[in-house]
Design an enzyme around this catalytic site. Structure first.
Site, PDB file in Angstrom:
ATOM      1  N   SER A  17      -6.929  -4.992   4.593  1.00  0.00           N
ATOM      2  CA  SER A  17      -7.284  -3.586   4.776  1.00  0.00           C
ATOM      3  C   SER A  17      -8.774  -3.430   4.522  1.00  0.00           C
ATOM      4  O   SER A  17      -9.249  -3.665   3.405  1.00  0.00           O
ATOM      5  CB  SER A  17      -6.516  -2.706   3.788  1.00  0.00           C
ATOM      6  OG  SER A  17      -7.153  -1.429   3.721  1.00  0.00           O
ATOM      7  N   HIS A  42      -6.367  -4.289   9.302  1.00  0.00           N
ATOM      8  CA  HIS A  42      -5.688  -3.028   8.974  1.00  0.00           C
ATOM      9  C   HIS A  42      -6.754  -1.953   8.742  1.00  0.00           C
ATOM     10  O   HIS A  42      -7.652  -2.122   7.918  1.00  0.00           O
ATOM     11  CB  HIS A  42      -4.820  -3.213   7.731  1.00  0.00           C
ATOM     12  CG  HIS A  42      -3.974  -2.033   7.392  1.00  0.00           C
ATOM     13  ND1 HIS A  42      -2.813  -1.714   8.067  1.00  0.00           N
ATOM     14  CD2 HIS A  42      -4.123  -1.071   6.442  1.00  0.00           C
ATOM     15  CE1 HIS A  42      -2.272  -0.623   7.543  1.00  0.00           C
ATOM     16  NE2 HIS A  42      -3.055  -0.204   6.554  1.00  0.00           N
ATOM     17  N   ASP A  44      -7.479   1.884   7.840  1.00  0.00           N
ATOM     18  CA  ASP A  44      -6.890   3.059   7.182  1.00  0.00           C
ATOM     19  C   ASP A  44      -7.672   4.332   7.494  1.00  0.00           C
ATOM     20  O   ASP A  44      -8.839   4.463   7.120  1.00  0.00           O
ATOM     21  CB  ASP A  44      -6.879   2.850   5.665  1.00  0.00           C
ATOM     22  CG  ASP A  44      -5.796   1.878   5.226  1.00  0.00           C
ATOM     23  OD1 ASP A  44      -4.636   2.079   5.619  1.00  0.00           O
ATOM     24  OD2 ASP A  44      -6.129   0.933   4.492  1.00  0.00           O
ATOM     25  N   MET A  46      -7.963   8.279   6.879  1.00  0.00           N
ATOM     26  CA  MET A  46      -7.547   9.355   5.956  1.00  0.00           C
ATOM     27  C   MET A  46      -8.365  10.606   6.244  1.00  0.00           C
ATOM     28  O   MET A  46      -9.559  10.522   6.540  1.00  0.00           O
ATOM     29  CB  MET A  46      -7.782   8.918   4.512  1.00  0.00           C
ATOM     30  CG  MET A  46      -7.092   7.612   4.160  1.00  0.00           C
ATOM     31  SD  MET A  46      -7.273   7.228   2.418  1.00  0.00           S
ATOM     32  CE  MET A  46      -6.557   5.586   2.361  1.00  0.00           C
ATOM     33  N   HIS A  75      -3.707   2.668  10.828  1.00  0.00           N
ATOM     34  CA  HIS A  75      -2.747   3.394   9.988  1.00  0.00           C
ATOM     35  C   HIS A  75      -3.271   4.813   9.830  1.00  0.00           C
ATOM     36  O   HIS A  75      -4.222   5.052   9.081  1.00  0.00           O
ATOM     37  CB  HIS A  75      -2.646   2.658   8.645  1.00  0.00           C
ATOM     38  CG  HIS A  75      -1.801   3.355   7.627  1.00  0.00           C
ATOM     39  ND1 HIS A  75      -1.762   2.957   6.303  1.00  0.00           N
ATOM     40  CD2 HIS A  75      -0.953   4.417   7.722  1.00  0.00           C
ATOM     41  CE1 HIS A  75      -0.942   3.740   5.631  1.00  0.00           C
ATOM     42  NE2 HIS A  75      -0.445   4.645   6.466  1.00  0.00           N
ATOM     43  N   MET A  77      -3.291   8.285   8.468  1.00  0.00           N
ATOM     44  CA  MET A  77      -2.852   9.193   7.392  1.00  0.00           C
ATOM     45  C   MET A  77      -3.526  10.524   7.668  1.00  0.00           C
ATOM     46  O   MET A  77      -4.430  10.958   6.949  1.00  0.00           O
ATOM     47  CB  MET A  77      -3.244   8.599   6.027  1.00  0.00           C
ATOM     48  CG  MET A  77      -2.412   7.382   5.656  1.00  0.00           C
ATOM     49  SD  MET A  77      -3.154   6.365   4.353  1.00  0.00           S
ATOM     50  CE  MET A  77      -4.197   5.295   5.340  1.00  0.00           C
ATOM     51  N   MET A 146       5.380   1.831   2.744  1.00  0.00           N
ATOM     52  CA  MET A 146       4.315   2.018   1.747  1.00  0.00           C
ATOM     53  C   MET A 146       4.865   1.662   0.359  1.00  0.00           C
ATOM     54  O   MET A 146       5.903   2.183  -0.064  1.00  0.00           O
ATOM     55  CB  MET A 146       3.834   3.472   1.708  1.00  0.00           C
ATOM     56  CG  MET A 146       3.109   3.964   2.954  1.00  0.00           C
ATOM     57  SD  MET A 146       1.651   3.023   3.414  1.00  0.00           S
ATOM     58  CE  MET A 146       0.619   3.214   1.960  1.00  0.00           C
ATOM     59  N   ASP A 184       2.526  -2.219   2.638  1.00  0.00           N
ATOM     60  CA  ASP A 184       1.148  -1.775   2.407  1.00  0.00           C
ATOM     61  C   ASP A 184       1.034  -1.148   1.021  1.00  0.00           C
ATOM     62  O   ASP A 184       1.658  -0.125   0.748  1.00  0.00           O
ATOM     63  CB  ASP A 184       0.779  -0.753   3.497  1.00  0.00           C
ATOM     64  CG  ASP A 184      -0.666  -0.293   3.430  1.00  0.00           C
ATOM     65  OD1 ASP A 184      -1.435  -0.782   2.580  1.00  0.00           O
ATOM     66  OD2 ASP A 184      -1.025   0.587   4.253  1.00  0.00           O
TER      67      ASP A 184
HETATM   68  C1  DX5 Z   1      -3.423   3.160   1.025  1.00  0.00           C
HETATM   69  C2  DX5 Z   1      -3.747   2.321   2.226  1.00  0.00           C
HETATM   70  C3  DX5 Z   1      -3.720   0.861   2.006  1.00  0.00           C
HETATM   71  C4  DX5 Z   1      -4.710   0.340   1.013  1.00  0.00           C
HETATM   72  C5  DX5 Z   1      -4.155  -0.904   0.403  1.00  0.00           C
HETATM   73  O1  DX5 Z   1      -3.237   4.478   1.408  1.00  0.00           O
HETATM   74  O2  DX5 Z   1      -2.831   2.601   3.281  1.00  0.00           O
HETATM   75  O3  DX5 Z   1      -3.833   0.154   3.242  1.00  0.00           O
HETATM   76  O4  DX5 Z   1      -5.956   0.037   1.576  1.00  0.00           O
HETATM   77  O5  DX5 Z   1      -5.017  -1.301  -0.606  1.00  0.00           O
HETATM   78  P1  DX5 Z   1      -4.536  -2.275  -1.764  1.00  0.00           P
HETATM   79  O6  DX5 Z   1      -4.127  -3.562  -1.118  1.00  0.00           O
HETATM   80  O7  DX5 Z   1      -5.754  -2.404  -2.609  1.00  0.00           O
HETATM   81  O8  DX5 Z   1      -3.401  -1.602  -2.472  1.00  0.00           O
HETATM   82 ZN    ZN Z   2      -2.812   1.317   5.111  1.00  0.00          ZN
END
Ligand code: DX5
Ligand code: ZN
Length: 235
Positions: A17, A42, A44, A46, A75, A77, A146, A184
Site C-alpha cells: 500500500s 495498492h 488507497d 480517502m 481502493h 474509500m 478490512m 487489508d
Molecule cells: C487503510 C488502508 C490500508 C492501509 C494499510 O484504510 O486501506 O490499505 O494502507 O496499512 P497497514 O498495512 O500499515 O495497516
Molecule cells: Zn486499502
C-alpha cells in the site's frame, strides 16, 4: 506434490500500500517495490468524508501508471463513489474496489466499474456483513476484507477478520469463480501465514513494507518481501 506446492505459493500476491510510501519520491518507491518482487500496487483513496483522512486521486494514479506494468488496485474509500470511477479507469486503474455503504445501487456500481474496462472489487469493513455478496458475488473479481477500520495505515490487525476471511473463502469456493480474496490492514511478517491459512490469497501491506528498516538495510524491500514470502510458504 511439488507442483501443487509451488502453485499454491505462486497464487499468493503481495500488494504494497503506497499510503505508507514516501510521497516525496513516490515513483521510486513504486518501482523499487516492484523490482523487489511485489505483485500489485495498492492505491488507497480517502475523501475526508467516508473516512476521516484525505489522500490521493486520479491525477496521482495517472502519474504513476507509466512507471510499472503491475496491476494498480484502487481502493476507494469515498462516498459517493460512482462519479469518480470513470476518472480512475481513465487514469489506468486495473482493479477498482468500493465499500457497499458508499453506494446507493451496488449492482450499478459494479456494472460501472466493468463497463470502464476494470475489474471490480467489494470491500468489507470489520462490522460490515458478508451478505452484501448474496446477489453479486458472480460479478466480482475481488473481495477485500478490512482487518482494520479504514482511514489510516499502521493500525493493528483485528483478529475477527480471520473468521470473516474463512466465511468469504467458503462463498468464493462455492461460486466456482476465480475471485481474489484480499486482506487489508495490519498485515505483518508475524501474522501473514495465519491470514493465508484463513483463506486470503492477496495481501495488502503498507507499514510492514514501507516502514521497514530503510536506513540500516540498503535492500530493505528485498528483505521484507522475502520474509513475507517465506512465511507464506509455511501457510
Ligand atoms: C487503510 C488502508 C490500508 C492501509 C494499510 O484504510 O486501506 O490499505 O494502507 O496499512 P497497514 O498495512 O500499515 O495497516
Ligand atoms: Zn486499502
Amino acid at each position: 506434490m511439488i507442483a501443487l506446492f509451488s502453485e499454491r505459493i505462486s497464487m499468493y500476491r503481495i500488494a504494497p500500500s503506497i499510503l505508507a510510501a514516501n510521497f516525496a519520491k513516490l515513483g521510486e518507491e513504486i518501482t523499487d517495490v516492484i523490482a523487489s518482487g511485489a505483485d500489485i500496487i495498492h492505491f488507497d483513496v480517502m475523501d475526508n468524508h467516508y473516512v476521516p483522512n484525505l489522500t490521493i486521486g486520479p491525477l496521482i494514479c495517472e502519474a504513476i501508471r507509466p512507471l510499472t506494468k503491475a496491476v494498480i488496485d484502487v481502493h476507494l474509500m469515498v462516498d459517493p463513489v460512482d462519479r469518480i470511477i470513470p476518472d480512475f479507469a481513465k487514469a489506468g486503474a486495473n482493479i477498482i474496489s468500493f465499500h457497499p455503504e458508499a453506494s446507493n445501487h451496488i449492482d450499478r456500481t459494479i456494472g460501472l466499474i466493468k463497463e470502464q474496462g476494470c475489474q471490480a472489487g467489494m470491500v468489507f469493513n470489520p462490522a460490515t456483513p458478508l451478505h452484501y455478496l448474496d446477489h453479486v458475488l458472480d460479478k466480482l473479481d475481488l473481495v477485500l476484507i478490512m482487518s482494520v477500520n479504514p482511514g489510516f495505515g499502521g493500525q493493528s490487525f483485528i483478529p475477527e477478520a480471520l473468521t470473516k476471511l474463512k466465511a468469504a473463502r467458503k462463498r468464493i469456493d462455492a461460486s466456482g469463480k476465480d475471485i481474489m480474496l484480499e486482506i487489508d490492514g495490519g498485515v505483518k511478517v508475524d501474522n501473514i501465514a495465519e491470514i493465508a491459512r484463513a483463506g486470503a490469497d492477496t495481501f495488502v501491506a503498507g507499514s510492514a513494507i514501507y516502514n521497514a528498516a530503510k536506513d540500516s538495510d540498503p535492500n530493505h524491500y528485498d528483505t521484507v518481501l522475502a520474509a513475507l514470502r517465506a512465511e507464506l510458504a509455511k501457510a
